[in-house]
Write an enzyme that holds these catalytic residues in place. Structure first.
Site, short mmCIF file in Angstrom:
data_model
loop_
_atom_site.label_atom_id
_atom_site.label_comp_id
_atom_site.label_asym_id
_atom_site.label_seq_id
_atom_site.Cartn_x
_atom_site.Cartn_y
_atom_site.Cartn_z
N LEU A 14 38.36 -22.59 15.76
CA LEU A 14 38.26 -24.06 15.88
C LEU A 14 39.11 -24.70 14.78
O LEU A 14 38.60 -25.27 13.81
CB LEU A 14 36.80 -24.51 15.77
CG LEU A 14 36.04 -24.53 17.07
CD1 LEU A 14 34.62 -25.02 16.87
CD2 LEU A 14 36.72 -25.38 18.11
N HIS A 15 40.40 -24.56 14.92
CA HIS A 15 41.36 -25.13 13.98
C HIS A 15 42.44 -25.82 14.79
O HIS A 15 42.68 -25.48 15.94
CB HIS A 15 41.98 -24.04 13.10
CG HIS A 15 40.95 -23.33 12.27
ND1 HIS A 15 40.39 -23.89 11.15
CD2 HIS A 15 40.34 -22.14 12.43
CE1 HIS A 15 39.50 -23.06 10.65
NE2 HIS A 15 39.45 -21.99 11.40
N ALA A 16 43.09 -26.78 14.19
CA ALA A 16 44.23 -27.48 14.78
C ALA A 16 43.95 -27.96 16.20
O ALA A 16 43.02 -28.72 16.43
CB ALA A 16 45.48 -26.60 14.72
#
Length: 93
Positions: A14-16
């Protein structure tokens, strides 16, 4: 309170981009949804900073929880989203 457990499928976690898509989808539900990792403190699913602070990587199991009318539908939608590799999908997914 309804909740769903789901494993993060996005290769970057759950990044960018995956986090952005998730936060936008959570905001569109109109239901207050929270997300947490393990027994950690839940954060609002519509908060980019909150979601990024979870440090959820590929394969991490998260718990989504919500209250109120439409909670089950919102959780189903968001769980399905997290269960896909959002990095592998074309822009505008």
């Amino acid at each position: 309170m309804p909740e769903r457990k789901v494993t993060i499928a996005a290769k970057t976690g759950l990044h960018a981009r995956p986090a952005k898509l998730f936060v936008q989808a959570a905001a569109k539900t109109g239901v207050p949804v929270r997300i947490r990792v393990g027994d950690g403190k839940p954060v609002p699913a519509n908060s980019m900073l909150g979601v990024l602070s979870l440090g959820a990587t590929h394969g991490t199991e998260v718990t989504l929880e919500a209250d109120g009318p439409g909670a089950d539908d919102a959780l189903d939608t968001l769980a399905a989203l997290l269960g896909r590799d959002l990095d592998a999908e074309p822009t505008g997914a």
